[in-house]
Design a protein around this motif. Structure first.
Motif, mmCIF file in Angstrom:
data_model
loop_
_atom_site.group_PDB
_atom_site.id
_atom_site.type_symbol
_atom_site.label_atom_id
_atom_site.label_comp_id
_atom_site.label_asym_id
_atom_site.label_seq_id
_atom_site.Cartn_x
_atom_site.Cartn_y
_atom_site.Cartn_z
ATOM 1 N N TRP A 120 15.257 15.580 19.433
ATOM 2 C CA TRP A 120 15.210 14.657 20.566
ATOM 3 C C TRP A 120 15.381 15.404 21.881
ATOM 4 N N LEU A 121 16.312 16.371 21.884
ATOM 5 C CA LEU A 121 16.607 17.121 23.104
ATOM 6 C C LEU A 121 15.432 17.988 23.532
ATOM 7 N N PHE A 122 14.677 18.514 22.555
ATOM 8 C CA PHE A 122 13.572 19.424 22.855
ATOM 9 C C PHE A 122 12.207 18.783 22.578
ATOM 10 N N PHE A 123 12.146 17.455 22.707
ATOM 11 C CA PHE A 123 10.881 16.717 22.664
ATOM 12 C C PHE A 123 10.110 16.970 21.368
ATOM 13 N N GLY A 124 10.839 16.874 20.256
ATOM 14 C CA GLY A 124 10.201 16.978 18.962
ATOM 15 C C GLY A 124 10.167 18.368 18.364
ATOM 16 N N THR A 125 10.589 19.373 19.103
ATOM 17 C CA THR A 125 10.581 20.753 18.618
ATOM 18 C C THR A 125 11.972 21.151 18.150
ATOM 19 N N ASP A 126 12.051 21.811 16.995
ATOM 20 C CA ASP A 126 13.335 22.334 16.543
ATOM 21 C C ASP A 126 13.501 23.748 17.079
ATOM 22 N N PRO A 127 14.513 24.010 17.902
ATOM 23 C CA PRO A 127 14.623 25.321 18.560
ATOM 24 C C PRO A 127 14.820 26.483 17.591
ATOM 25 N N THR A 128 15.595 26.284 16.518
ATOM 26 C CA THR A 128 15.807 27.373 15.568
ATOM 27 C C THR A 128 14.505 27.756 14.892
ATOM 28 N N LEU A 129 13.775 26.780 14.421
ATOM 29 C CA LEU A 129 12.504 27.039 13.753
ATOM 30 C C LEU A 129 11.508 27.670 14.721
ATOM 31 N N TRP A 130 11.489 27.194 15.949
ATOM 32 C CA TRP A 130 10.573 27.727 16.964
ATOM 33 C C TRP A 130 10.857 29.206 17.239
ATOM 34 N N LEU A 131 12.119 29.552 17.402
ATOM 35 C CA LEU A 131 12.485 30.936 17.679
ATOM 36 C C LEU A 131 12.179 31.844 16.497
ATOM 37 N N GLN A 132 12.530 31.409 15.303
ATOM 38 C CA GLN A 132 12.329 32.269 14.142
ATOM 39 C C GLN A 132 10.846 32.490 13.840
ATOM 40 N N ARG A 133 10.018 31.498 14.049
ATOM 41 C CA ARG A 133 8.593 31.669 13.802
ATOM 42 C C ARG A 133 7.969 32.686 14.747
ATOM 43 N N ARG A 134 8.515 32.807 15.932
ATOM 44 C CA ARG A 134 7.933 33.704 16.922
ATOM 45 C C ARG A 134 8.537 35.103 16.923
ATOM 46 N N PRO B 297 30.937 36.416 35.947
ATOM 47 C CA PRO B 297 29.481 36.455 35.701
ATOM 48 C C PRO B 297 29.123 37.140 34.387
ATOM 49 N N VAL B 298 29.873 38.181 34.032
ATOM 50 C CA VAL B 298 29.625 38.865 32.758
ATOM 51 C C VAL B 298 29.929 37.939 31.589
ATOM 52 N N LEU B 299 31.034 37.208 31.682
ATOM 53 C CA LEU B 299 31.408 36.287 30.617
ATOM 54 C C LEU B 299 30.422 35.125 30.516
ATOM 55 N N LEU B 300 29.872 34.682 31.646
ATOM 56 C CA LEU B 300 28.872 33.629 31.610
ATOM 57 C C LEU B 300 27.594 34.128 30.936
ATOM 58 N N ALA B 301 27.197 35.360 31.261
ATOM 59 C CA ALA B 301 26.028 35.945 30.598
ATOM 60 C C ALA B 301 26.273 36.100 29.103
ATOM 61 N N TYR B 302 27.487 36.471 28.740
ATOM 62 C CA TYR B 302 27.857 36.584 27.324
ATOM 63 C C TYR B 302 27.711 35.235 26.625
ATOM 64 N N CYS B 303 28.102 34.158 27.299
ATOM 65 C CA CYS B 303 27.924 32.815 26.739
ATOM 66 C C CYS B 303 26.453 32.528 26.467
ATOM 67 N N GLY B 304 25.595 32.896 27.422
ATOM 68 C CA GLY B 304 24.175 32.648 27.255
ATOM 69 C C GLY B 304 23.583 33.423 26.093
ATOM 70 N N VAL B 305 23.939 34.704 26.002
ATOM 71 C CA VAL B 305 23.438 35.533 24.905
ATOM 72 C C VAL B 305 23.956 35.022 23.567
ATOM 73 N N MET B 306 25.238 34.618 23.535
ATOM 74 C CA MET B 306 25.818 34.087 22.306
ATOM 75 C C MET B 306 25.091 32.809 21.882
ATOM 76 N N ALA B 307 24.814 31.926 22.830
ATOM 77 C CA ALA B 307 24.161 30.665 22.510
ATOM 78 C C ALA B 307 22.785 30.894 21.890
ATOM 79 N N VAL B 308 21.981 31.736 22.519
ATOM 80 C CA VAL B 308 20.634 32.011 21.998
ATOM 81 C C VAL B 308 20.720 32.684 20.634
#
Length: 328
Positions: A119-133, A267-278
């Motif tokens: 629902w959040l990504f308009f019908g796309t599953d983010p995990t599946l999308w990332l792994q396929r690419r 800022p470093v810790l915020l970037a770490y959050c982003g990398v961790m999330a992805v």
């Protein structure tokens, strides 16, 4: 030169930042007690990193009882080091109880985070999308190793920050301990209420076809048996503790701490959050829904720590006590 009171207003000594009073020299019994206290906390840490607490569940609870007995004397002292007990024992008990969260009787949930992410990504599953690419099981690449390294940095980074806070911002350490332990315990409550399978689990049973657990491929390519042993100690016996993501929760709690107390590092810790999330989504370890719930847990613990956690400081010095220390 002696510092004397001014004729009007606040005495001059009242505006000086006095160095903290040194603690009295420890007695022999005090040193023995301190060594025993440190040893039991190290034993807890070592137990969590091995299968000891799983193969002999009684040992973990016995160790906790011993720790309580050794640290009770600290409750009467205004020493910040007693908060190490709160920090280590809080995480230790969290680890023990997490193992039983999927046995409390609540049904294991699988589909609701899939529906939310789509629902959040308009019908796309983010995990599946990332792994396929980006993932090829026949060719483990640098991205895979970096994502796994980011995931496993969770077991080092918050504790390194804890040591740094204790050494450099000691008066704030109680608040930091409450933030970290509170974040984990809020997540623990959800583990019991809504045990939720991660994406790789859903992939294995056909609910999210095509999603793989990349960490298994990377770990197997490095040292299969060592990876299996380490994962068995840290990841099992509860494979359905995905909601919320404690990795994301603790990482975001570190950022919240940095934003207030370590602005140059924020800022470093915020970037770490982003990398961790992805990384967590790409590896198939968590849904985006899990990440958002983790951020919510960290934010709730931050509010509690910011408002309620005590901030210990040296006792206020009386004017009559300062004369001998303010000579130059």
């Amino acid at each position: 030169m002696s510092v004397v009171a001014e004729s009007r207003g606040t005495p001059r000594w009242g505006r000086l930042k006095l160095p903290p009073l040194p603690e009295p020299p420890a007695t022999r019994s005090g040193r023995v007690l301190l060594a025993a206290q440190a040893a039991v906390l190290l034993a807890m840490t070592g137990t969590v990193a091995t299968r000891t607490w799983q193969d002999h569940t009684w040992f973990g609870f016995l160790l906790m009882g011993l720790a309580l007995a050794l640290w009770v004397p600290e409750a009467r002292q205004r020493r910040i080091r007693r908060w190490w007990f709160v920090y280590v024992a809080g995480i230790f008990v969290y680890t023990l109880l997490r193992a039983y969260a999927d046995e409390a009787g609540a049904p294991i949930r699988i589909t609701y985070p899939i529906s939310f992410d789509r629902w959040l990504f308009f019908g796309t599953d983010p995990t599946l999308w990332l792994q396929r690419r980006f993932f090829d099981p026949r060719d483990i690449g640098l991205l895979d190793y970096l994502a796994v390294a980011t995931h496993w940095s969770f077991f080092i980074a918050p504790h390194a920050l804890a040591v740094g806070v204790f050494l450099l911002q000691r008066r704030q350490f109680p608040r930091f301990a409450v933030l970290m332990v509170g974040t984990m315990w809020l997540g623990l409550a959800l583990f019991f209420l809504v045990p939720t399978a991660p994406p790789w689990f859903a992939g294995e049973i056909g609910q999210l076809a095509g999603v793989r657990r990349i960490m298994d491929y990377v770990g197997g390519s490095i040292h299969g048996s060592a990876y299996s042993s380490l994962y068995a100690a840290l990841g099992e016996p509860n494979s359905v503790a995905a909601m919320p993501s404690i990795h994301m929760a603790v990482t975001f709690a570190m950022y919240l701490w940095g934003r207030r107390h370590l602005p140059r590092l924020a800022p470093v810790l915020l970037a770490y959050c982003g990398v961790m999330a992805v990384s967590l989504v790409y590896l198939g370890e968590h849904y985006v829904a899990d990440l958002l719930a983790g951020i919510a847990c960290a934010s709730g613990a931050w509010l509690v720590a910011d408002r309620l956690a005590p901030e210990l400081s040296e006792p206020a010095m009386q004017p009559a006590d300062t004369g001998s220390r303010l000579q130059s």
